[in-house]
Scaffold this motif. Structure first.
Motif, PDB file in Angstrom:
ATOM      1  N   LEU A 141       5.419   6.002   3.850  1.00 37.53           N
ATOM      2  CA  LEU A 141       5.051   6.698   2.627  1.00 37.53           C
ATOM      3  C   LEU A 141       5.072   8.188   2.943  1.00 37.53           C
ATOM      4  CD1 LEU A 141       2.039   4.396   1.717  1.00 37.53           C
ATOM      5  CD2 LEU A 141       4.365   4.249   0.855  1.00 37.53           C
ATOM      6  N   SER A 173      -5.222   5.690  -3.278  1.00 32.99           N
ATOM      7  CA  SER A 173      -3.763   5.864  -3.389  1.00 32.99           C
ATOM      8  C   SER A 173      -3.052   4.510  -3.482  1.00 32.99           C
ATOM      9  CB  SER A 173      -3.239   6.663  -2.200  1.00 32.99           C
ATOM     10  OG  SER A 173      -3.527   5.990  -1.001  1.00 32.99           O
ATOM     11  N   THR A 174      -3.518   3.527  -2.711  1.00 28.43           N
ATOM     12  CA  THR A 174      -2.912   2.197  -2.760  1.00 28.43           C
ATOM     13  C   THR A 174      -3.151   1.555  -4.118  1.00 28.43           C
ATOM     14  OG1 THR A 174      -3.434   1.998  -0.420  1.00 28.43           O
ATOM     15  CG2 THR A 174      -2.743   0.006  -1.534  1.00 28.43           C
ATOM     16  N   ARG A 203      -0.853   3.193  -6.635  1.00 25.53           N
ATOM     17  CA  ARG A 203       0.532   2.759  -6.421  1.00 25.53           C
ATOM     18  C   ARG A 203       0.749   1.361  -6.974  1.00 25.53           C
ATOM     19  NH1 ARG A 203       0.629   2.306  -1.224  1.00 25.53           N
ATOM     20  NH2 ARG A 203       0.168   4.489  -0.922  1.00 25.53           N
ATOM     21  N   ASN A 204      -0.218   0.462  -6.753  1.00 26.80           N
ATOM     22  CA  ASN A 204      -0.094  -0.908  -7.268  1.00 26.80           C
ATOM     23  C   ASN A 204      -0.105  -0.928  -8.787  1.00 26.80           C
ATOM     24  OD1 ASN A 204       0.095  -2.041  -4.758  1.00 26.80           O
ATOM     25  ND2 ASN A 204      -2.058  -2.565  -4.618  1.00 26.80           N
ATOM     26  N   LEU A 251       0.762   1.588 -10.765  1.00 25.31           N
ATOM     27  CA  LEU A 251       1.969   2.275 -11.230  1.00 25.31           C
ATOM     28  C   LEU A 251       3.181   1.358 -11.236  1.00 25.31           C
ATOM     29  CD1 LEU A 251       3.310   4.962 -12.068  1.00 25.31           C
ATOM     30  CD2 LEU A 251       3.737   5.352  -9.651  1.00 25.31           C
ATOM     31  N   PHE A 252       3.349   0.589 -10.179  1.00 19.24           N
ATOM     32  CA  PHE A 252       4.508  -0.287 -10.094  1.00 19.24           C
ATOM     33  C   PHE A 252       4.209  -1.690 -10.601  1.00 19.24           C
ATOM     34  CE2 PHE A 252       5.464   2.942  -6.818  1.00 19.24           C
ATOM     35  CZ  PHE A 252       6.598   3.455  -7.416  1.00 19.24           C
ATOM     36  N   LYS A 261       2.240  -3.998  -9.768  1.00 23.80           N
ATOM     37  CA  LYS A 261       2.100  -5.077  -8.801  1.00 23.80           C
ATOM     38  C   LYS A 261       0.793  -5.793  -9.075  1.00 23.80           C
ATOM     39  CE  LYS A 261       4.716  -2.995  -5.078  1.00 23.80           C
ATOM     40  NZ  LYS A 261       4.659  -2.444  -3.731  1.00 23.80           N
TER      41      LYS A 261
END
Length: 149
Positions: free
Chosen positions: A47, A75-76, A79-80, A82-83, A85
């Motif tokens: 990253l 942050s994780t 990110r999850n 956002l995408f 997941k």
């Protein structure tokens, strides 16, 4: 006679030299094989890009409250989200008891197999039923993980 001795000596030295060269080639070959073969290394996705955003205090507080539900870094978590997941934190938490039962049944079947339990007349039937039960537990859990993927 000296010529025969000299020829024989040269012949033996040449043979030994060929053996050494062949052995070195073999070492290099297997060394190269070792580099190529073996377990596949895991790809470590670095990253390395940084994005900074500005938000209000209320937005930040709601984000922190949502993130605290999961044992993830902020942050994780972002990110999850956002995408899109799926947050699979406690994947088997609901089936923990079922996993424990499976382990206990496995231990029971090993005990019945490895020790002399002649007390039971239907030992083979008990073993068969335990193995069927373990197989059903595994099928259930793996079907659940396949659905989640």
């Amino acid at each position: 006679m000296e010529k025969d001795f000299l020829k024989e000596f040269i012949y033996e030295v040449a043979k030994e030299n060929e053996k050494k060269i062949a052995q070195e080639k073999r070492k290099k070959y297997f060394r190269e094989l070792g580099r190529k073969g073996g377990l596949k290394t895991k790809e470590n996705k670095k990253l390395d890009k940084v994005i900074s955003i500005r938000m209000t205090n209320s937005e930040y507080e709601t984000l922190i409250q949502k993130q605290k539900r999961y044992p993830l870094k902020l942050s994780t978590y972002i990110r999850n989200i956002l995408f899109e997941k799926e947050l699979k934190i406690n994947e088997f938490k609901t089936d923990e008891v079922l996993l424990q039962y499976g382990n206990y049944f496995k231990k029971l079947s090993n005990l019945l197999r490895n020790r002399e339990w002649n007390v039971f007349e239907n030992k083979k039937e008990i073993l068969l039923r335990i193995e069927n039960l373990i197989e059903l537990i595994h099928q259930y859990l793996y079907s659940k993980t396949r659905k989640n993927e």
